[in-house]
Design a protein around this motif. Structure first.
Motif, short mmCIF file in Angstrom:
data_model
loop_
_atom_site.label_atom_id
_atom_site.label_comp_id
_atom_site.label_asym_id
_atom_site.label_seq_id
_atom_site.Cartn_x
_atom_site.Cartn_y
_atom_site.Cartn_z
N THR A 99 0.83 -1.20 0.00
CA THR A 99 0.00 0.00 0.00
C THR A 99 0.86 1.25 0.00
OG1 THR A 99 -0.05 0.10 2.42
CG2 THR A 99 -1.75 -1.25 1.34
N GLY A 145 -5.00 4.36 -7.64
CA GLY A 145 -5.93 3.24 -7.68
C GLY A 145 -6.52 2.95 -9.04
N CYS A 147 -4.84 2.96 -11.85
CA CYS A 147 -3.86 2.34 -12.75
C CYS A 147 -4.27 0.88 -12.95
CB CYS A 147 -2.46 2.38 -12.15
SG CYS A 147 -1.65 3.99 -12.20
N ASP A 149 -3.85 -3.23 -13.12
CA ASP A 149 -3.28 -4.18 -12.18
C ASP A 149 -1.89 -4.59 -12.64
OD1 ASP A 149 -2.81 -6.17 -10.32
OD2 ASP A 149 -4.16 -7.62 -11.26
N TYR A 170 0.09 0.38 -4.19
CA TYR A 170 -1.10 1.09 -4.66
C TYR A 170 -1.60 2.05 -3.59
CZ TYR A 170 -1.61 -1.59 -8.94
OH TYR A 170 -1.41 -2.12 -10.20
#
Length: 214
Positions: A99, A145, A147, A149, A170
């Protein structure tokens, strides 16, 4: 021979919702798989699968408790997301999520140049940027967020193994919110900005780039 259940589970990992549910993703190709096997701190191999033709080729010397399976080229073609299947495929488990808070901690521990990206939705572009981070020795990347995966199979392939060496985080909220709380100089990339060669840049910094969608 691969069971129908295994083939189905691997095929499902082409979709983000199943990657999120299982915390697993697919890597194809001997060299790319080897890069993830070397980073056992962050990734654990669940399945290592090769074709009959490549049975004698050891994917990596790293010890692993993963399931090893030799399948026919026909079974491999049913598992792959490629138009032409590779002779090696692996399923990896992410040991933990990353995160914006983890990104901030990495800077506090002395990480040098890092990259933050906003709204990069094209898998090929994101994979290329991850590969460039690895090339220039950047070990941390922060993504907004929205973008794509980073474990999307197209991104994984585009990184050419570099994803195994770059920690992708992220942002839990907005990218601006995450960056504003960092105790590090921020350098934004803009088409109207100055040349990087004309700037006296600090060693510890975060570069920020905007949308790279195609």
């Amino acid at each position: 021979m691969a069971s129908k259940g295994l083939i189905k589970r691997i095929r499902q990992l082409q979709q983000k919702k199943y990657r999120k549910q299982t915390n697993q993703f697919v890597v194809e190709g001997h060299k790319h798989i080897a890069e993830f096997l070397r980073n056992s701190q962050h990734y654990e191999a669940v399945h290592l699968i090769t074709t009959v033709e490549s049975e004698t080729h050891n994917t990596d010397d790293t010890d692993t408790n993963s399931s090893r399976l030799v399948v026919s080229p026909q079974d491999m073609s049913r598992m792959t997301g490629l138009s032409t299947a590779c002779d090696a495929l692996a399923v990896f488990q992410k040991r933990q999520g990353s995160t914006g808070e983890d990104f901030a901690k990495s800077l506090e521990k002395g990480a040098q140049v890092s990259l933050a990206l906003d709204a990069v939705r094209d898998p090929g572009n994101l994979g290329t940027l991850i590969r460039l981070c690895d090339w220039f020795g950047m070990r941390n990347m922060l993504l907004s967020g929205d973008c794509c995966d980073c474990y999307n199979p197209k991104v994984v392939r585009a990184t050419a193994g570099s994803l195994a060496r770059v920690n992708v985080h992220y942002a839990a909220g907005t990218l601006h919110g995450e960056l504003s709380g960092l105790h590090a100089p921020l350098i934004g990339a803009s088409m109207e900005g100055k040349s990087i060669y004309d700037l006296d840049l600090p060693l510890k910094k975060v570069g920020s780039d905007g949308s790279k969608s195609s």
